[in-house]
Design a protein around this motif. Sequence first.
Motif, PDB file in Angstrom:
ATOM      1  N   GLY A  35       3.885   5.777  -5.473  1.00  0.00           N
ATOM      2  CA  GLY A  35       3.255   5.801  -6.785  1.00  0.00           C
ATOM      3  C   GLY A  35       2.433   7.051  -7.023  1.00  0.00           C
ATOM      4  N   PHE A  36       1.483   7.329  -6.137  1.00  0.00           N
ATOM      5  CA  PHE A  36       0.573   8.450  -6.354  1.00  0.00           C
ATOM      6  C   PHE A  36       0.920   9.676  -5.526  1.00  0.00           C
ATOM      7  CE2 PHE A  36      -2.008   4.647  -7.301  1.00  0.00           C
ATOM      8  CZ  PHE A  36      -2.330   4.935  -8.613  1.00  0.00           C
ATOM      9  N   GLY A  37       1.968   9.575  -4.748  1.00  0.00           N
ATOM     10  CA  GLY A  37       2.354  10.713  -3.935  1.00  0.00           C
ATOM     11  C   GLY A  37       1.372  11.046  -2.822  1.00  0.00           C
ATOM     12  N   THR A  38       0.630  10.015  -2.349  1.00  0.00           N
ATOM     13  CA  THR A  38      -0.311  10.243  -1.252  1.00  0.00           C
ATOM     14  C   THR A  38       0.467  10.606   0.013  1.00  0.00           C
ATOM     15  OG1 THR A  38      -1.490   8.397  -2.212  1.00  0.00           O
ATOM     16  CG2 THR A  38      -2.358   9.259  -0.143  1.00  0.00           C
ATOM     17  N   ASP A  39      -0.156  11.433   0.836  1.00  0.00           N
ATOM     18  CA  ASP A  39       0.423  11.795   2.113  1.00  0.00           C
ATOM     19  C   ASP A  39       0.635  10.529   2.964  1.00  0.00           C
ATOM     20  OD1 ASP A  39       1.134  13.452   4.306  1.00  0.00           O
ATOM     21  OD2 ASP A  39      -0.871  13.027   5.133  1.00  0.00           O
ATOM     22  N   ALA A  40       1.792  10.399   3.610  1.00  0.00           N
ATOM     23  CA  ALA A  40       2.133   9.182   4.345  1.00  0.00           C
ATOM     24  C   ALA A  40       1.141   8.895   5.475  1.00  0.00           C
ATOM     25  CB  ALA A  40       3.551   9.280   4.898  1.00  0.00           C
ATOM     26  N   ALA A  41       0.704   9.944   6.153  1.00  0.00           N
ATOM     27  CA  ALA A  41      -0.238   9.750   7.258  1.00  0.00           C
ATOM     28  C   ALA A  41      -1.575   9.227   6.732  1.00  0.00           C
ATOM     29  CB  ALA A  41      -0.455  11.061   8.008  1.00  0.00           C
TER      30      ALA A  41
ATOM     31  N   LEU B 266       0.834  -1.200   0.000  1.00  0.00           N
ATOM     32  CA  LEU B 266       0.000   0.000   0.000  1.00  0.00           C
ATOM     33  C   LEU B 266       0.867   1.247   0.000  1.00  0.00           C
ATOM     34  CD1 LEU B 266      -3.035  -0.658   2.374  1.00  0.00           C
ATOM     35  CD2 LEU B 266      -3.006  -0.486  -0.114  1.00  0.00           C
ATOM     36  N   LYS B 267       1.908   1.188   0.810  1.00  0.00           N
ATOM     37  CA  LYS B 267       2.787   2.353   0.905  1.00  0.00           C
ATOM     38  C   LYS B 267       3.466   2.597  -0.440  1.00  0.00           C
ATOM     39  CE  LYS B 267       6.908   4.067   3.211  1.00  0.00           C
ATOM     40  NZ  LYS B 267       7.782   3.868   2.050  1.00  0.00           N
ATOM     41  N   ASN B 268       3.943   1.521  -1.041  1.00  0.00           N
ATOM     42  CA  ASN B 268       4.607   1.671  -2.332  1.00  0.00           C
ATOM     43  C   ASN B 268       3.685   2.259  -3.371  1.00  0.00           C
ATOM     44  OD1 ASN B 268       7.060   0.840  -1.545  1.00  0.00           O
ATOM     45  ND2 ASN B 268       6.937  -1.213  -2.421  1.00  0.00           N
ATOM     46  N   ILE B 269       2.464   1.753  -3.408  1.00  0.00           N
ATOM     47  CA  ILE B 269       1.528   2.218  -4.426  1.00  0.00           C
ATOM     48  C   ILE B 269       1.099   3.651  -4.147  1.00  0.00           C
ATOM     49  CG2 ILE B 269      -0.774   1.893  -5.408  1.00  0.00           C
ATOM     50  CD1 ILE B 269      -0.389  -1.122  -4.852  1.00  0.00           C
ATOM     51  N   MET B 270       0.695   3.906  -2.890  1.00  0.00           N
ATOM     52  CA  MET B 270       0.090   5.213  -2.597  1.00  0.00           C
ATOM     53  C   MET B 270       1.123   6.313  -2.446  1.00  0.00           C
ATOM     54  SD  MET B 270      -3.220   4.436  -0.261  1.00  0.00           S
ATOM     55  CE  MET B 270      -2.323   3.747   1.092  1.00  0.00           C
ATOM     56  N   VAL B 271       2.102   6.089  -1.560  1.00  0.00           N
ATOM     57  CA  VAL B 271       3.054   7.159  -1.275  1.00  0.00           C
ATOM     58  C   VAL B 271       4.040   7.338  -2.419  1.00  0.00           C
ATOM     59  CG1 VAL B 271       4.785   8.003   0.346  1.00  0.00           C
ATOM     60  CG2 VAL B 271       2.807   6.699   1.179  1.00  0.00           C
TER      61      VAL B 271
END
Lengths: 358, 262
Positions: free
Chosen positions: A309-315, A302-307
Amino acid sequence: MIYRETGQFKSSYESDQALFPIKQDRYVILGVLIVTFGVVPGLLNEYWLNAILLPFLIYALAALGLNILTGYCGQVSLGTGGFMAVGAFSVYKLMIAFPELGFIPLVLLSGVITAAVGALFGLPSLRIKGFYLAVATLAAQFFLIWLFNKVGWFFNYNASGMINSPPMTVFGVIITGPEGDMTGKYYLVATFVALFALVAKNLARGRIGRNWMAIRDMDIAAELIGVRPLIAKLSAFAVSSFYIGMAGALYFAVWLGSAEPTEAFDINQSFLVLFMIIIGGLGSVLGSFLGAGFMVLMPILLKNIMVDGFGTDAALAAHIEIITVGVLIIGFLIVEPHGLARLWRIAKEKMRLWPFPH
Amino acid sequence: MTERNIGDVILKVDNISLSFGVMKVLDDISFDVRQGEIRSIIGPNGAGKSSMLNVINGFYHPQQGSITFKGNTRKQMAPHVAASQGIARTFQNIALFKGMSTLDNIMTGRNLKMKTNLFWQALHIGPARTEEIENREAAERIIDFLDIQAIRKKPVGKLPYGLQKRVELGRALAAEPDLLLLDEPMAGMNSEEKEDMCRFIIDVNDEFGTTITLIEHDMGVVMDLSDRVLVLDYGKQLADDVPDKVRTNQTVIDAYLGVPHE
Ligand SMILES: Nc1ncnc2c1ncn2[C@@H]1O[C@H](COP(=O)(O)OP(=O)(O)O)[C@@H](O)[C@H]1O
Ligand SMILES: [Mg+2]
């Protein structure tokens, strides 16, 4: 389809009772073993071994342990973190007091000590069930962590309250602590897990495993055919804690290298392992592995994809992870209590009968 | 029925009284069961029949009276002790291990025949392996006897009711008991299933010489199968005799026809 039982007639009860009665299953297991011991160490770098495979294997061992107690014997426990701590502190004290015994015997011995502690905390299960037992094991969890924080003897009066793993070798390779050899660590842990998965499978298919399940499914009827609840429940607590204690010992000595009880073994660990067996499958050896793999891999993925990959905020990503786990737990509890292992079984069943749907 | 082969008294129940709080469930009950007998207990719902079985296999503890089984007299005992002395039973409401297969249920019934310790079982070699195979053979004989080969590996929770009753009988038989207590083994069955169950009961009694205590509501079945019949009503012992006598006993007829109690 190739997954077939047809033509493989079992000529004796012995072969019908074999570990994997279907030939293709035997090939799969053989393949998994070859990959685990032959291919993985050469293929994967230290990051993979350390960040994914070691925790996966160690948690799989803990999940096997909890599954014996909860999945097979039906006794809920929220004390897994505490019992892992018992294993960790046991191996720490033993490594310092009796290094000459060698690391492997010390891990086994830590398991034995945890088994005794587990059986002791299992005593309430003779009187109480379900929710009340869960609360009693929760008390064990908090008591044990409090004990390891408070009593200096356990951490050799170290000012920080931490325990640090001294370097110990197995076959000349340093296995424990930060100086340990990563490939050596992997081989050691993988061997432990493979052997004790086999032991769990053996116990589950024999008299002792059947008695555990009998207590789980209908304790009164079990008693009336001669299963002694005292022995069945306490042996489940002991064997379960033996596994969890060894997992705690490996977790601390091999993987972390140093630990502080509140951080490493708190109630979150108990829940994490419980989630593993719920998602993986209650009462299933395979499920313990699937659940551990899922819970270790999912956050990383999830972290790899979101943070990344999509630059989602880590929190935010962390919150999404928690929500995902929550939804899955509820989903599995309601729809499929036998977890991923059951889904795998259904898929196999479909393959076996293919192309005829019934 | 064929020539009956009835032996000495195997179970003797003396002056058993059992209460839950103020409610007297069994009131001074005495009877005996002879080796090889099919001994029935009948009576209206709530008469205390199931409670009587629970007393015999140590699950309920009576306030008064004693039980003598194979010469050992006791006031109460733990259920697993009763099991190890050779008493097995089935339940009015099926009490199978629902998550386990038919085979595993029956194998669990053989648990007292199996002795190897945790160590051998963990390795599944040597004595553990031999023991497992020997007991599997015994379990398979029961599976053949009850004609349930096809559901051997099926989880019992998903089986139809009639088959579950049959598996439960199998689990009790697996223990090779001296005394088999059957609590309404035919309740809720259709007539074909009932016939099968009757045949199994007769065969168990005939071929293995197992003594049977049977609770059953179907009077046709009871009168056909039983050597002697004990009649209970509201915890009291109304009659205890051979079927023909019980059938014509006025108190029994009154109880069954619902004559109001004074
Ligand atoms: N464990 C128990 N606690 C309280 N009452 C009970 C218990 N077991 C049975 N009884 C009561 O005892 C009476 C006899 O029950 P039971 O032995 O099941 O009758 P039967 O099997 O003849 O229908 C009933 O009124 C029932 O409610
Ligand atoms: Mg009843």
